[in-house]
Design a protein around this motif. Structure first.
Motif, PDB file in Angstrom:
ATOM      1  N   GLU A   9       0.839  -1.200   0.000  1.00 50.26           N
ATOM      2  CA  GLU A   9       0.000   0.000   0.000  1.00 50.26           C
ATOM      3  C   GLU A   9       0.882   1.261   0.000  1.00 50.26           C
ATOM      4  O   GLU A   9       0.612   2.221  -0.732  1.00 50.26           O
ATOM      5  CB  GLU A   9      -0.892  -0.021   1.247  1.00 50.26           C
ATOM      6  CG  GLU A   9      -2.182   0.736   1.070  1.00 50.26           C
ATOM      7  CD  GLU A   9      -3.097   0.554   2.268  1.00 50.26           C
ATOM      8  OE1 GLU A   9      -4.128   1.205   2.298  1.00 50.26           O
ATOM      9  OE2 GLU A   9      -2.767  -0.224   3.192  1.00 50.26           O
ATOM     10  N   SER A  12       2.518   1.622  -3.406  1.00 55.95           N
ATOM     11  CA  SER A  12       1.547   2.102  -4.397  1.00 55.95           C
ATOM     12  C   SER A  12       1.311   3.603  -4.246  1.00 55.95           C
ATOM     13  O   SER A  12       1.286   4.343  -5.240  1.00 55.95           O
ATOM     14  CB  SER A  12       0.232   1.330  -4.228  1.00 55.95           C
ATOM     15  OG  SER A  12      -0.740   1.830  -5.097  1.00 55.95           O
ATOM     16  N   ALA A  13       1.165   4.038  -2.989  1.00 54.04           N
ATOM     17  CA  ALA A  13       0.960   5.471  -2.737  1.00 54.04           C
ATOM     18  C   ALA A  13       2.225   6.264  -3.085  1.00 54.04           C
ATOM     19  O   ALA A  13       2.141   7.379  -3.620  1.00 54.04           O
ATOM     20  CB  ALA A  13       0.585   5.696  -1.277  1.00 54.04           C
ATOM     21  N   ASP A  16       2.484   7.086  -6.651  1.00 58.80           N
ATOM     22  CA  ASP A  16       1.610   8.192  -7.085  1.00 58.80           C
ATOM     23  C   ASP A  16       1.901   9.499  -6.334  1.00 58.80           C
ATOM     24  O   ASP A  16       1.052  10.411  -6.371  1.00 58.80           O
ATOM     25  CB  ASP A  16       0.137   7.794  -6.867  1.00 58.80           C
ATOM     26  CG  ASP A  16      -0.261   6.601  -7.713  1.00 58.80           C
ATOM     27  OD1 ASP A  16       0.245   6.491  -8.848  1.00 58.80           O
ATOM     28  OD2 ASP A  16      -1.071   5.778  -7.247  1.00 58.80           O
ATOM     29  N   GLN A  18       1.779  10.129  -3.200  1.00 57.30           N
ATOM     30  CA  GLN A  18       0.723  10.394  -2.232  1.00 57.30           C
ATOM     31  C   GLN A  18       1.226  10.294  -0.790  1.00 57.30           C
ATOM     32  O   GLN A  18       0.426  10.384   0.150  1.00 57.30           O
ATOM     33  CB  GLN A  18      -0.435   9.393  -2.429  1.00 57.30           C
ATOM     34  CG  GLN A  18      -1.182   9.572  -3.734  1.00 57.30           C
ATOM     35  CD  GLN A  18      -1.979  10.873  -3.777  1.00 57.30           C
ATOM     36  OE1 GLN A  18      -2.576  11.277  -2.787  1.00 57.30           O
ATOM     37  NE2 GLN A  18      -1.959  11.543  -4.925  1.00 57.30           N
ATOM     38  N   LEU A  44       5.006  -2.904  -9.580  1.00 54.85           N
ATOM     39  CA  LEU A  44       3.826  -2.030  -9.499  1.00 54.85           C
ATOM     40  C   LEU A  44       3.925  -0.907 -10.531  1.00 54.85           C
ATOM     41  O   LEU A  44       2.932  -0.545 -11.173  1.00 54.85           O
ATOM     42  CB  LEU A  44       3.692  -1.429  -8.088  1.00 54.85           C
ATOM     43  CG  LEU A  44       3.270  -2.388  -6.973  1.00 54.85           C
ATOM     44  CD1 LEU A  44       3.238  -1.653  -5.625  1.00 54.85           C
ATOM     45  CD2 LEU A  44       1.887  -2.978  -7.240  1.00 54.85           C
ATOM     46  N   ARG A  48       1.338  -0.278 -13.594  1.00 49.41           N
ATOM     47  CA  ARG A  48       0.683   1.015 -13.816  1.00 49.41           C
ATOM     48  C   ARG A  48       0.993   1.547 -15.222  1.00 49.41           C
ATOM     49  O   ARG A  48       0.107   2.062 -15.911  1.00 49.41           O
ATOM     50  CB  ARG A  48       1.145   2.022 -12.758  1.00 49.41           C
ATOM     51  CG  ARG A  48       0.343   3.296 -12.754  1.00 49.41           C
ATOM     52  CD  ARG A  48       0.875   4.292 -11.754  1.00 49.41           C
ATOM     53  NE  ARG A  48       2.192   4.810 -12.147  1.00 49.41           N
ATOM     54  CZ  ARG A  48       2.736   5.921 -11.649  1.00 49.41           C
ATOM     55  NH1 ARG A  48       2.101   6.619 -10.720  1.00 49.41           N
ATOM     56  NH2 ARG A  48       3.924   6.332 -12.045  1.00 49.41           N
TER      57      ARG A  48
END
Lengths: 235, 201
Positions: A9, A12-13, A16, A18, A44, A48
């Motif tokens: 998680e 992934s963030a 981006d 984030q 990942l 994407r």
């Protein structure tokens, strides 16, 4: 070291942008020390990138909405409410005139027609008519004072007129021929009521005019609406 | 005419203004629908339903990203379509041949700018990715389509999917993980630079 879903998680963030700066710095140092984490990040990132490289599909047709699809209704023509009102009003008036022409003659005939019996005197039928009256009289008396009749016998209530007429010596059969002969015997002093049709209070020409107004104005209203709708939908 | 003015006009019932907005966004809307539903015809129907619904409820748009609001509408239309699909027999993604067999590599998606071999590879890769997208749970698929296919940021995705930002992060991570697993089985189709070399290899 096995990566947890929390790590995925975070990666992934991170991909981006984030994560805040402190979390990003902590994760970056972990990635440098843990090649497995770096490999997952690369996977990942590739996943994407594959999704982002998917060809953008063009719409197979224009999805613009027509006024009909959007359920928009054309504005009413200016004359439409007038014609519609005229049509409805004329229809109501028409119904009213028919109702008036039907009911008024009925009421008038009930109040004017008076049956004429026994206008002539000294006839043969006087006896029979008086007998009929006397035959009816005990019947009326029986109904007025049933207690007297019931004092003699209980069945008296079932046929009081028969019993009373027999007591008075009047045969009931004498009444029925009299009743049957009454309408036929003009010479016997019975004058049948003359039913003259009362004139309709509202003349037919008015009704005809109202029908024409109702149909014409209704048709004009409908046509103007249809024309306005067609113009609106063509736009 | 700027987007805000068009939206305001559309909110006052101006269909022409709304149709201008449709022309701007119809490709994005259709693309989202086709990735969520995996079927062109249903995606077109869902897109049309979405635009119709958007026009009827345009007064509920209170500002923010219009694209995100529109994507929420198309997402709802896709969910409705998927519910209908469950009640009806499904049809294949690929059109049938004259013999009634499915076309394995759909020529009907052909891009004339590519050579036949490139087109075939692209078709197969797209088909593989769509297959993996279809395998995702609907909520995950929606999030990954909005974020990765449409390139929307997290706040827009949260607005479109009507879920908190934290849920978007979690769903997106799970969706990417599941996609990675799924795409491993199509390794030979993936371009050299996109080969997945994860920890499990």
């Amino acid at each position: 070291m096995k990566n947890t879903f929390r790590d995925i998680e975070l990666l992934s963030a991170y991909l981006d942008d984030q994560l805040d700066s402190s979390d990003s710095a902590r994760l970056e140092s972990r990635i440098q020390s843990d090649p497995e984490l770096g490999a997952v990040l690369q996977d990942l990132s590739n996943t994407r990138a594959l999704l982002r490289k998917l060809p953008s599909r063009r719409a197979p047709r224009n999805f613009i909405l027509t006024r009909k699809m959007a359920g928009l209704k054309s504005p009413l023509p200016r004359s439409y409410p007038t014609f519609r009102f005229a049509s409805v009003f004329a229809t109501f008036l028409l119904i009213f005139t028919y109702a008036t022409n039907f009911t008024v003659p009925l009421v008038m005939s009930r109040t004017t027609v008076v049956p004429v019996y026994g206008s002539g005197g000294g006839c043969d039928s006087c006896d029979t008519s008086s007998a009929a009256e006397s035959a009816l009289a005990p019947e009326a008396a029986a109904t007025e004072a049933p207690s007297l009749m019931q004092a003699d016998s209980a069945p008296a209530t079932e046929a009081p007129s028969m019993e009373s007429s027999s007591k008075l010596g009047i045969q009931p059969t004498e009444i029925s021929p009299l009743n049957n002969s009454q309408p036929a015997g003009g010479d016997d002093g019975f004058v049948p009521p003359v039913e003259e049709p009362a004139p309709a209070p509202i003349p037919d020409t008015w009704q005809l005019g109202l029908i024409i107004i109702a149909i014409l104005s209704g048709t004009i209203a409908w046509i103007s609406r249809v024309v306005a709708d067609r113009k609106f939908n063509k736009q | 005419m700027d987007e805000q003015a068009l939206i305001q006009d559309a909110q006052q019932g101006n269909l022409d203004a709304f149709n201008t907005l449709i022309l701007t966004y119809q490709n994005s809307v259709f693309n989202t629908a086709v990735r969520i539903l995996g079927d062109d015809e249903r995606a077109a129907d869902a897109s049309q339903d979405a635009f119709l619904s958007a026009f009827k409820h345009i007064n509920s748009f209170r500002g923010g990203s219009f694209k995100a609001w529109l994507m929420r509408t198309v997402t709802n239309a896709c969910y409705d379509e998927l519910r209908r699909q469950k009640r009806r027999p499904t049809t294949p993604l690929e059109p049938d041949t004259d013999d009634g067999d499915e076309i394995e590599s759909p020529r009907w998606l052909a891009d004339p700018s590519m050579s036949p071999s490139q087109q075939m590879e692209a078709d197969e890769l797209e088909h593989a990715i769509q297959h993996c997208l279809n395998a995702l749970p609907t909520d995950f698929r929606t999030v990954v389509v909005l974020a990765d296919v449409q390139g929307m940021d997290y706040s827009e995705v949260a607005q479109a999917a009507r879920v908190p930002l934290g849920t978007i992060k979690s769903r997106l991570a799970r969706a990417r993980l599941k996609l990675r697993e799924c795409l491993r089985s199509f390794e030979e189709l993936l371009p050299e630079s996109f080969r997945l070399d994860g920890d499990e290899k």
